[in-house]
Design an enzyme around this catalytic site. Sequence first.
Site, PDB file in Angstrom:
ATOM      1  N   GLU A 237      -4.379   8.081   7.174  1.00 20.83           N
ATOM      2  CA  GLU A 237      -5.349   7.199   6.524  1.00 20.83           C
ATOM      3  C   GLU A 237      -5.629   5.983   7.402  1.00 20.83           C
ATOM      4  O   GLU A 237      -6.777   5.539   7.514  1.00 20.83           O
ATOM      5  CB  GLU A 237      -4.812   6.760   5.160  1.00 20.83           C
ATOM      6  CG  GLU A 237      -5.777   5.929   4.363  1.00 20.83           C
ATOM      7  CD  GLU A 237      -5.263   5.600   2.974  1.00 20.83           C
ATOM      8  OE1 GLU A 237      -5.729   4.601   2.401  1.00 20.83           O
ATOM      9  OE2 GLU A 237      -4.400   6.341   2.459  1.00 20.83           O
TER      10      GLU A 237
ATOM     11  N   HIS B 196       0.840  -1.202   0.000  1.00 20.66           N
ATOM     12  CA  HIS B 196       0.000   0.000   0.000  1.00 20.66           C
ATOM     13  C   HIS B 196       0.880   1.258   0.000  1.00 20.66           C
ATOM     14  O   HIS B 196       0.579   2.249  -0.684  1.00 20.66           O
ATOM     15  CB  HIS B 196      -0.904  -0.026   1.236  1.00 20.66           C
ATOM     16  CG  HIS B 196      -1.866   1.114   1.313  1.00 20.66           C
ATOM     17  ND1 HIS B 196      -2.306   1.619   2.510  1.00 20.66           N
ATOM     18  CD2 HIS B 196      -2.465   1.866   0.351  1.00 20.66           C
ATOM     19  CE1 HIS B 196      -3.142   2.616   2.285  1.00 20.66           C
ATOM     20  NE2 HIS B 196      -3.258   2.787   0.987  1.00 20.66           N
TER      21      HIS B 196
ATOM     22  N   GLU C 282       2.191   1.861  -3.485  1.00 17.92           N
ATOM     23  CA  GLU C 282       1.126   2.431  -4.334  1.00 17.92           C
ATOM     24  C   GLU C 282       1.077   3.954  -4.175  1.00 17.92           C
ATOM     25  O   GLU C 282       0.972   4.693  -5.148  1.00 17.92           O
ATOM     26  CB  GLU C 282      -0.210   1.799  -3.949  1.00 17.92           C
ATOM     27  CG  GLU C 282      -1.429   2.450  -4.590  1.00 17.92           C
ATOM     28  CD  GLU C 282      -2.555   2.630  -3.603  1.00 17.92           C
ATOM     29  OE1 GLU C 282      -2.996   3.789  -3.411  1.00 17.92           O
ATOM     30  OE2 GLU C 282      -3.012   1.631  -3.006  1.00 17.92           O
ATOM     31  N   HIS C 283       1.187   4.436  -2.935  1.00 15.94           N
ATOM     32  CA  HIS C 283       1.188   5.888  -2.688  1.00 15.94           C
ATOM     33  C   HIS C 283       2.438   6.541  -3.276  1.00 15.94           C
ATOM     34  O   HIS C 283       2.363   7.602  -3.908  1.00 15.94           O
ATOM     35  CB  HIS C 283       1.134   6.158  -1.184  1.00 15.94           C
ATOM     36  CG  HIS C 283      -0.243   6.134  -0.606  1.00 15.94           C
ATOM     37  ND1 HIS C 283      -0.790   7.198   0.075  1.00 15.94           N
ATOM     38  CD2 HIS C 283      -1.198   5.166  -0.601  1.00 15.94           C
ATOM     39  CE1 HIS C 283      -2.023   6.894   0.467  1.00 15.94           C
ATOM     40  NE2 HIS C 283      -2.283   5.651   0.084  1.00 15.94           N
TER      41      HIS C 283
END
Length: 783
Positions: A131, A50, A53-54
């Site tokens: 997040e 994840h 991905e950022h």
Amino acid sequence: MSSLTSLRCRMANGVQLHLQQQPWIEQAGLCLRVAAGSHDEPEEYPGLAHFLEHLLFLGSRRYPAGQGLMAFVQHQGGQVNASTRARYTDFVCELPAAQLGPALQHLQDMLGQPLLELQAQQREREVLQAEYQARSQDSDVRIDHALAQALAPGQRCAEFLAGERSSLPLESEAFQQALRTYHQRHYQGRQMSLALVGPQSVQQLLELAQRHFGDFAAGDDVVLRARPASLLPLQTNRLRLQHPGPGICLGLALSLPQGELQPALAILLDALQDSAGDGLVARLRQLQLGQRLRGRVLYAYAGECLLRLDCIGSRPQQAADLRAAFLGWMQLVRRPSWWRLRLREWESSVVRRQLAATPLEVARQLLEPQLQSQETLETLLALLEQMATGEGLIELVCTPEEQPRWPARGLALPLSMLPGVAVAPLRLPASAVGYLPQPHRLPAVRLRQVPGTAWGGPAAMYWRAPLESADDLQKIEAGLRERIADLCQWGERQGIASRLEVQTAGWTLALHGAAELLPAFSERILAVLLAGGQLPDESALSHGLLLRTLLQRLPQLCETPTAQGLQGLSVGLGAAQQAQLALSFERVLPLLDPPPPARRSGLLWQQIQQPGSDAAVVLFCPLAATRAAAEASWRLLGQWLQKRFYQRLRGELQLGYALTAGFRQVQGQRGLLFALQSPHTDAAGIFAHLQRFLEAQQASLAELSEASLEEYRVALRQALEPARSNPTRAEQLWWLHLAGLPESHLQEVRQALDELTAHDVCAALGHLLAGEDWRVLASGSSC
């Protein structure tokens, strides 16, 4: 109905292509899937996939930070996103079709040549932390995570792999090596599938894909994945979660030795949620065990899957009866002939369902395994055989009662794991419950019917009517959605997309789908909406992302006068269908534009109390003038501010990860919108940051060059082009109607853009900063 042209092929470097032409659409949809996700990352670094991905959005070899895919797509007025799942990672965008090639070029460089700079990593880790905190409070996320705790021990599905500070040790050389190894191993051609949907021919889409991804590195080796451990046997089949909304969720853990699950799961979920006479929902209603089932796939890979079923309207004390009813229904519907019929109905509606989907939704669908009739039926029957045993059925009771702390990896939960029980199937009576109400003659309507565009495609409709009461909009909206849920579900199966919104001035219903179905469907759904009914209790209300909740309630600050009677607009119906629609009403009158909205002055601040520790602010600044020149300058200003808003408040200040900005229309008013949610700054602090951001833009805007100004003009002109599709034309006409503007207004704005100067945009910013009419919806007070 137009036929769809599509192609599936594989390029020499291993990239699998899925291409489809839809001649009537203006936008192109793009979805690139990498066959690697959080279950492929090193176990010692949960959240690494994840995090990567950022990071990919934060600069690449050809496009440094601030010039990458996100900035490009937003500059074109499109949308871009990415998501990391257990076994894949998706990168998606939807933007004007003419910009598909440059978007692919940005995406190729972003995925293949990321910078992965340490300073950018340090900033982005804080974004991930914010997040993580927001997602850990989300009720849906907590239920998903709780269901997975019942699975067999050692399952990665039971871990919360979003990533946060402690799991991402950036200063460690071993972590940096693991990050780069993961990228090199998985971000290669053999691991990628690319779906493109646009008005271009399939040959043109193929040429774009080959030009921009044909030379993407294939990779040295094919990545081999070991088969995951079985989700069964369950540790327990009963769980209790502390949750503000009491109710019941069922989980279904299934394990097959082989077979492609996705097509079978889609048909299975469709059947489980169907409220037709022989469906499970109808039986539960008879037994007063609930009103609706809402299901989705939480995990599916290599024969293993976990499903979630929300039992709307069920009470915690009914858990045992609900389990028994579910197993009883499974015993009744294991007949191959019953499922063969559903399979044929599903196949026959594929084209209609694509008509109702956006280009991005179609692109996503193209990447899913395609239905193969006999193979899908065999997989479906194998799933049903296992489901009927009850072996993988999980009961999750949500209750406000305090529960002990369950230390699940990545996210502790207030959860108790109760002893498992064996439940015998409940014998269910046969019944035939009608779920489509018979049509009734509807009251008088003010209606406008417009022919379709030259490119064809689905027809579209907008309907609007006043509310009997507006005391609690959230309850009213939940009640209306529940009332039409059966119809919407049936319509979705036939390719009719429906969207309901509720504001103080009334409810608005948007529909689009096959023209031959819409008149009869509208007649039925309008009859239900206009009939009235009771409101749901608090347990039916969801608690989602705070910022999304505030944005949904923003229209109450921008209300136009209350709608007078039923109003409608249709685009794309043929003459016979228009006549059929008109016969549904007692009387048909011309649609009249509403009076102009009331103007306010100064700052209007409205506080909305919401659960959770985050804070959020939505600022809307209406455009005072309706002149095309004024709107052109504000539209361009919104495009110019958007990128800087993200860069400053998300990237540099790290206030939060959920934010949006740009030119919007809210009800009948057009203006500039700025919204942000933060886990560590209160509402007053967020608003102060917004003010300082806007004030700081004056110096930069004064240096706007003519070349940059022209780039913004080009992007905005594309957004204001005459509509190709009927749904886009209907949307344009409906928003113009609400704003009381003539159809020629958009063309006038396009012409005004050609004459727009940098001085005009600076003047627009000055007018914005004057704060003559600022409207704020916030989770806290202004001081």
